[in-house]
Design a protein around this motif. Structure first.
Motif, PDB file in Angstrom:
ATOM      1  N   SER A 197       0.980  -1.162   0.101  1.00 28.44           N
ATOM      2  CA  SER A 197       0.039   0.060   0.015  1.00 28.44           C
ATOM      3  C   SER A 197       0.897   1.248  -0.126  1.00 28.44           C
ATOM      4  N   LEU A 198       1.794   1.235   0.954  1.00 30.04           N
ATOM      5  CA  LEU A 198       2.470   2.508   1.168  1.00 30.04           C
ATOM      6  C   LEU A 198       3.705   2.437   0.071  1.00 30.04           C
ATOM      7  N   GLY A 199       4.157   1.425  -0.358  1.00 35.51           N
ATOM      8  CA  GLY A 199       5.489   1.377  -0.934  1.00 35.51           C
ATOM      9  C   GLY A 199       4.978   1.422  -2.795  1.00 35.51           C
ATOM     10  N   PHE A 200       3.489   0.884  -2.979  1.00 37.51           N
ATOM     11  CA  PHE A 200       3.349   1.116  -4.487  1.00 37.51           C
ATOM     12  C   PHE A 200       1.939   1.476  -4.863  1.00 37.51           C
ATOM     13  N   LEU A 205      -1.010   6.088  -7.118  1.00 37.01           N
ATOM     14  CA  LEU A 205      -2.436   6.906  -7.224  1.00 37.01           C
ATOM     15  C   LEU A 205      -1.974   8.479  -7.059  1.00 37.01           C
ATOM     16  N   VAL A 206      -1.073   8.729  -6.355  1.00 36.48           N
ATOM     17  CA  VAL A 206      -0.673  10.188  -6.178  1.00 36.48           C
ATOM     18  C   VAL A 206       0.004  10.728  -7.592  1.00 36.48           C
ATOM     19  N   MET A 207       0.816   9.712  -8.316  1.00 37.17           N
ATOM     20  CA  MET A 207       1.420  10.196  -9.417  1.00 37.17           C
ATOM     21  C   MET A 207       0.367  10.222 -10.593  1.00 37.17           C
ATOM     22  N   LEU A 208      -0.376   9.560 -10.620  1.00 37.58           N
ATOM     23  CA  LEU A 208      -1.696   9.462 -11.558  1.00 37.58           C
ATOM     24  C   LEU A 208      -2.324  10.693 -11.665  1.00 37.58           C
ATOM     25  N   PHE A 209      -2.821  11.023 -10.225  1.00 37.02           N
ATOM     26  CA  PHE A 209      -3.380  12.520 -10.312  1.00 37.02           C
ATOM     27  C   PHE A 209      -2.681  13.427 -10.594  1.00 37.02           C
ATOM     28  N   PHE A 240       8.958   2.247 -13.748  1.00 36.07           N
ATOM     29  CA  PHE A 240       8.799   1.753 -12.511  1.00 36.07           C
ATOM     30  C   PHE A 240       7.243   1.067 -12.370  1.00 36.07           C
ATOM     31  N   PHE A 241       6.227   1.527 -12.874  1.00 34.42           N
ATOM     32  CA  PHE A 241       5.065   0.954 -12.995  1.00 34.42           C
ATOM     33  C   PHE A 241       4.987  -0.221 -13.343  1.00 34.42           C
ATOM     34  N   ALA A 245       4.595  -3.298 -10.969  1.00 31.74           N
ATOM     35  CA  ALA A 245       3.141  -3.806 -11.004  1.00 31.74           C
ATOM     36  C   ALA A 245       2.894  -5.210 -10.780  1.00 31.74           C
ATOM     37  N   PRO A 246       3.480  -5.890 -11.780  1.00 30.88           N
ATOM     38  CA  PRO A 246       3.011  -7.366 -12.006  1.00 30.88           C
ATOM     39  C   PRO A 246       3.535  -7.959 -10.633  1.00 30.88           C
ATOM     40  N   TYR A 247       4.637  -7.781 -10.191  1.00 28.96           N
ATOM     41  CA  TYR A 247       5.330  -8.288  -8.708  1.00 28.96           C
ATOM     42  C   TYR A 247       4.333  -8.133  -7.613  1.00 28.96           C
ATOM     43  N   ASN A 248       3.939  -7.034  -7.513  1.00 25.80           N
ATOM     44  CA  ASN A 248       3.077  -6.483  -6.384  1.00 25.80           C
ATOM     45  C   ASN A 248       1.670  -6.976  -6.537  1.00 25.80           C
ATOM     46  N   LEU A 249       1.095  -7.039  -7.804  1.00 21.70           N
ATOM     47  CA  LEU A 249      -0.195  -7.860  -7.913  1.00 21.70           C
ATOM     48  C   LEU A 249      -0.084  -9.433  -7.570  1.00 21.70           C
TER      49      LEU A 249
END
Length: 343
Positions: A197-200, A205-209, A240-241, A245-249
């Motif tokens: 949550s805090l690391g990805f 979400l902040v970056m996308l906004f 980075f995404f 993203a695949p690993y975190n998912l």
């Protein structure tokens, strides 16, 4: 079914499991060794070059420069652990529990440090572009604030990485491994959810906004070409995404359903995506070179200086050779002249 048939079925299942395990080992060892070695060699070289250019040639002038130097430092700290993981993949973990704690802790520290730094770069670009007319702070104060924020980010990252430093240990299974051994399943799930949550997810979400707002602002502005430096940040965040993203998912799926751990397909996917996640640390310098005008300019300057230094060294060697030849020729002439006269 008879007892003999049951026994034959059992032997068949065991044989199949052993075959799959051997095939998995044959795949994972060379794959991980190649990925770790490639990432370490190119990543260390590239990020060291970034630090040399920013610190010694271009100098750290802006808040973005400070954050990018912090990012390169975090990547170097992480890449320094890859030789240990490469050896562990090839053989087994032989470095002890203390090294296991430090190296696993450095990975998590890099994860938080990189992601939070990228988030801060995005927020800084947001204020510089979208809120440019509302925020008036001198460059010197912005630099001071940037350094203070970087220190704060490293402290926060260290705090969130502490469970890895504390609970990582060396253990013996089929071979000796380094892993995190939490006291309860609930603690393990809580720590993994916090890390994801805090690391990805929250930073993304902040970056996308921020970037959606930045794009909207740039499309309305006339001087869009003045903001070429933003493309560097876009590329870094996108890279980075795509790598993380695949690993975190997959980690999220593991938290939701623990039965997935018994799937061999999941193990393959986890190894591949984890290696790709590690690989991101050596991609940032490539992005700086192909997109960043300032980085390319200073890199060319370094290459030119090295070429000039080699040219001067070669010229000096030639001059020394010619001088020595001249001296030898003069000495030879003196010998000939001396031999013509009787003693």
């Amino acid at each position: 079914m008879s007892t003999d048939e049951d026994y034959d079925a059992y032997l068949s299942a065991v044989s199949k499991y052993d075959y799959e395990d051997e095939f998995f080992s044959q795949f994972s060892k060379p794959f991980l060794i190649c990925m770790y070695s490639f990432a370490c060699i190119f990543g260390v070289s590239g990020n060291a070059l970034v630090l040399i250019i920013f610190v010694f040639h271009e100098k750290v002038k802006t808040v973005t420069d400070i954050f990018l130097v912090s990012l390169a430092t975090a990547d170097l700290c992480f890449l320094g652990t890859l030789p240990f993981w490469a050896y562990s993949a090839a053989q087994e973990w032989i470095f002890g529990t203390l090294a296991c704690q430090v190296i696993r802790g450095f990975y998590t520290l890099n994860l938080y440090g990189s992601m939070l730094t990228l988030t801060c770069v995005t927020i800084e670009r947001y204020f510089a572009i979208v809120q440019a007319t509302k925020v008036h702070v001198s460059q010197s104060k912005r630099t001071i604030w940037g350094k203070a924020i970087c220190i704060f980010l490293w402290i926060v990252s260290l705090a969130f990485a502490m469970p890895q430093f504390v609970y990582s240990t060396q253990a013996k299974y089929d071979k000796v491994v380094c892993h995190a051994n939490y006291s309860t399943l609930h603690m393990e799930q809580s720590i993994e959810v916090t890390q994801m949550s805090l690391g990805f997810f929250c930073p993304m979400l902040v970056m996308l906004f921020c970037y959606l707002t930045i794009i909207n602002t740039l499309l309305k502005a006339k001087g869009f070409q003045k903001h070429k430096s933003v493309k560097i940040i876009f590329a870094i965040v996108a890279t980075f995404f795509c790598t993380q993203a695949p690993y975190n998912l997959l980690k999220l799926i593991r938290v939701v359903d623990r039965r997935i751990l018994f799937s061999r397909h999941y193990e393959y996917a986890l190894i591949v995506t984890e290696a790709i996640a590690y690989f991101h640390s050596c991609l940032n310098p490539v992005l700086y070179f192909f997109i960043g005008v300032k980085f390319r300019k200073n890199l060319k300057k370094i290459v030119k200086n090295i070429g000039c230094a080699r040219h001067r060294q070669t010229a000096k060697q030639w001059q020394t050779t010619e001088d020595n030849s001249s001296k030898m020729g003069t000495a030879s002439n003196n010998v000939e002249e001396t031999s013509l006269h009787p003693l």
